[in-house]
Write a protein that holds these residues in place. Structure first.
Motif, mmCIF file in Angstrom:
data_model
loop_
_atom_site.group_PDB
_atom_site.id
_atom_site.type_symbol
_atom_site.label_atom_id
_atom_site.label_comp_id
_atom_site.label_asym_id
_atom_site.label_seq_id
_atom_site.Cartn_x
_atom_site.Cartn_y
_atom_site.Cartn_z
ATOM 1 N N ASN A 2 0.809 -1.196 0.000
ATOM 2 C CA ASN A 2 0.000 0.000 0.000
ATOM 3 C C ASN A 2 0.844 1.249 0.000
ATOM 4 O OD1 ASN A 2 -1.805 2.188 0.952
ATOM 5 N ND2 ASN A 2 -3.238 0.476 1.099
ATOM 6 N N SER A 4 0.427 3.846 1.527
ATOM 7 C CA SER A 4 0.537 4.447 2.842
ATOM 8 C C SER A 4 1.679 3.886 3.673
ATOM 9 C CB SER A 4 -0.779 4.261 3.607
ATOM 10 O OG SER A 4 -1.048 2.895 3.791
ATOM 11 N N LYS A 23 -6.985 5.321 1.667
ATOM 12 C CA LYS A 23 -7.323 4.363 0.637
ATOM 13 C C LYS A 23 -8.809 4.076 0.757
ATOM 14 C CE LYS A 23 -6.232 0.365 3.526
ATOM 15 N NZ LYS A 23 -5.452 -0.877 3.643
ATOM 16 N N ASN A 25 -11.376 1.032 0.876
ATOM 17 C CA ASN A 25 -11.531 -0.412 1.026
ATOM 18 C C ASN A 25 -12.810 -0.853 0.326
ATOM 19 O OD1 ASN A 25 -9.214 -1.031 2.692
ATOM 20 N ND2 ASN A 25 -10.241 0.100 4.313
ATOM 21 N N SER A 31 -8.568 -3.111 -2.150
ATOM 22 C CA SER A 31 -8.477 -1.693 -1.824
ATOM 23 C C SER A 31 -8.041 -0.893 -3.041
ATOM 24 C CB SER A 31 -7.506 -1.452 -0.668
ATOM 25 O OG SER A 31 -6.183 -1.801 -1.037
ATOM 26 N N LEU A 32 -8.429 0.373 -3.051
ATOM 27 C CA LEU A 32 -8.058 1.312 -4.104
ATOM 28 C C LEU A 32 -7.452 2.539 -3.450
ATOM 29 C CD1 LEU A 32 -8.214 2.122 -7.166
ATOM 30 C CD2 LEU A 32 -10.403 3.217 -6.608
ATOM 31 N N SER A 33 -6.307 2.971 -3.932
ATOM 32 C CA SER A 33 -5.671 4.170 -3.411
ATOM 33 C C SER A 33 -5.161 5.006 -4.571
ATOM 34 C CB SER A 33 -4.523 3.803 -2.462
ATOM 35 O OG SER A 33 -3.638 2.883 -3.062
ATOM 36 N N GLN A 70 -3.948 3.037 -7.751
ATOM 37 C CA GLN A 70 -3.393 1.723 -7.422
ATOM 38 C C GLN A 70 -4.477 0.829 -6.846
ATOM 39 O OE1 GLN A 70 0.396 1.668 -5.390
ATOM 40 N NE2 GLN A 70 -0.243 -0.050 -4.103
ATOM 41 N N ASP A 72 -5.128 -3.010 -5.082
ATOM 42 C CA ASP A 72 -4.470 -4.125 -4.400
ATOM 43 C C ASP A 72 -5.503 -5.188 -4.037
ATOM 44 O OD1 ASP A 72 -1.550 -3.153 -3.783
ATOM 45 O OD2 ASP A 72 -2.842 -1.455 -3.305
ATOM 46 N N SER A 82 -1.121 -6.491 -7.341
ATOM 47 C CA SER A 82 -1.160 -5.033 -7.291
ATOM 48 C C SER A 82 -1.006 -4.473 -8.693
ATOM 49 C CB SER A 82 -0.054 -4.496 -6.380
ATOM 50 O OG SER A 82 -0.116 -3.077 -6.285
ATOM 51 N N GLN A 84 -0.671 -0.550 -10.649
ATOM 52 C CA GLN A 84 -0.560 0.904 -10.505
ATOM 53 C C GLN A 84 -0.475 1.538 -11.886
ATOM 54 O OE1 GLN A 84 3.010 3.574 -9.254
ATOM 55 N NE2 GLN A 84 2.025 2.971 -7.332
ATOM 56 N N THR A 309 -2.850 14.063 4.443
ATOM 57 C CA THR A 309 -2.905 13.582 3.058
ATOM 58 C C THR A 309 -2.667 14.663 2.009
ATOM 59 O OG1 THR A 309 -5.313 13.874 3.000
ATOM 60 C CG2 THR A 309 -4.486 11.708 3.662
#
Length: 351
Positions: A2, A4, A23, A25, A31-33, A70, A72, A82, A84, A309
């Motif tokens: 991630n 983060s 991110k 969830n 998860s998407l970030s 990104q 995951d 993953s 990106q 952030t």
């Protein structure tokens, strides 16, 4: 992996700890970030600065614009994937780049990745496009831009995490790449790279307040060069070995970062000091380039963390190709002026 988790520097300096909710969830296992950067920047030299950015004396609002997403997926305790995708500064919004896409397998202290992977040449390679993850507006260009913006390879890597003691860890990562393509545009010249072979070895020792990195990479490549109105020139395959060393060390609120890159065309290095004062972090960076691209530069900047952030950077940089070479100017100087002052205001964010 991630986004983060990538902010060693910010954690050590208590600059900006990526929020646990940076991110989305989708489910417990998906998860998407994302991340992005944009700037207002201007040089006092009409000759463009920096490959893939081309900053001139005209105020530019999109020379640094970056946006990435990104995704995951955790299939089980061992398998994950993953992806990106990044709109880099040199890309159009309609044609972003697939920066990585891999399948990972974890067992005990070993991690295997197969697919498109990030080249681990530098301290900030893993989060190179995530401006929120490092202190300055851009990673020092003398080092990070020396390989013309090529940041990924297609292949396989294996990582061993070894506990030295309660406070220190050793990470060892050999990697091998298959044949891949790369393209770089410098003004009106197009370089098409056919990277026939990639292999290397990355190692890192880290503790609570320090990180030491060494990387060796070997590439066999051929390049075609195209200029307007001139037939494409094809150059035979060549080999290059790249060695990089990096150090991060913190003393309470003070952070030292330095990196060196050496190959047959470069001996480039920088050293940076940053001091955290709550939401403000002033910093200074001195850098030099030698061999093919002779240059030295001095940068002063300050970072302000609006939230966990979102951050702002304001920078002034003086760069001088005092040897008579073009240095960081990527074309012959319009008026013979080999130095430049660069002004930047940048915003970075993650989610």
């Amino acid at each position: 992996m991630n986004i983060s988790t990538y902010c060693f520097t910010a954690t050590a300096l208590t600059l900006t700890t990526f929020a646990a909710n940076a991110k989305i969830n989708v489910t417990d296992d998906i998860s998407l970030s994302g991340f992005g950067s944009t700037s207002i920047t201007q040089s006092d030299n009409a000759t463009p600065l920096y490959v893939n950015r081309e900053i001139t004396d005209d105020t530019c609002y999109d020379c640094d614009t970056t946006f990435g997403l990104q995704g995951d997926i955790r299939f089980n305790d061992s398998f994950n994937a993953s992806v990106q995708i990044v709109k880099r500064p040199q890309d159009e919004w309609s044609s972003p780049e697939l920066e990585w896409a891999y399948l990972g397998y974890n067992v005990s202290d070993f991690n295997l990745k197969v697919g498109r992977l990030r080249l681990p040449l530098f301290l900030s390679s893993e989060y190179y496009y995530v401006g929120q993850a490092y202190t300055s507006a851009r990673p020092p260009q003398e080092v990070y831009n020396s390989i013309l913006g090529i940041t990924s390879y297609d292949g396989i890597s294996g990582t061993w995490d070894i506990e030295i003691n309660d406070e220190s860890y050793l990470t060892l990562t050999p990697y091998v790449g298959v044949e891949s393509k790369g393209e770089v545009n410098i003004r009106t010249t197009n370089y098409d790279f056919d990277i026939e072979k990639t292999f290397g070895f990355h190692s890192e020792v880290s503790g609570f307040d320090y990180r030491v990195m060494f990387n060796y990479a070997h590439f066999k490549y051929a390049v075609d060069v195209t200029l307007p109105g001139i037939p494409t020139q094809q150059y035979p395959a060549d080999n290059i070995n790249i060695y990089t060393v990096g150090l991060e060390k913190s003393w309470d609120k003070l952070m030292l970062t330095t990196e060196v890159l050496v190959d047959t065309m470069h001996f480039n290095w920088y050293s940076s000091l940053a001091y955290n004062m709550d939401k403000f972090t002033p910093y200074v960076t001195y850098a030099e380039s030698h061999h093919n691209q002779k240059n030295n530069s001095l940068l002063f900047g300050v970072r302000y963390d609006l939230t966990t952030t979102i951050s702002l950077n304001a920078e002034w940089k003086y760069t001088d190709a005092n040897s008579g070479d073009n240095g960081e100017l990527i074309a012959d100087p319009v008026d013979g002026d080999l130095d430049a002052q660069l002004y930047t205001v940048m915003v970075n964010f993650i989610f």
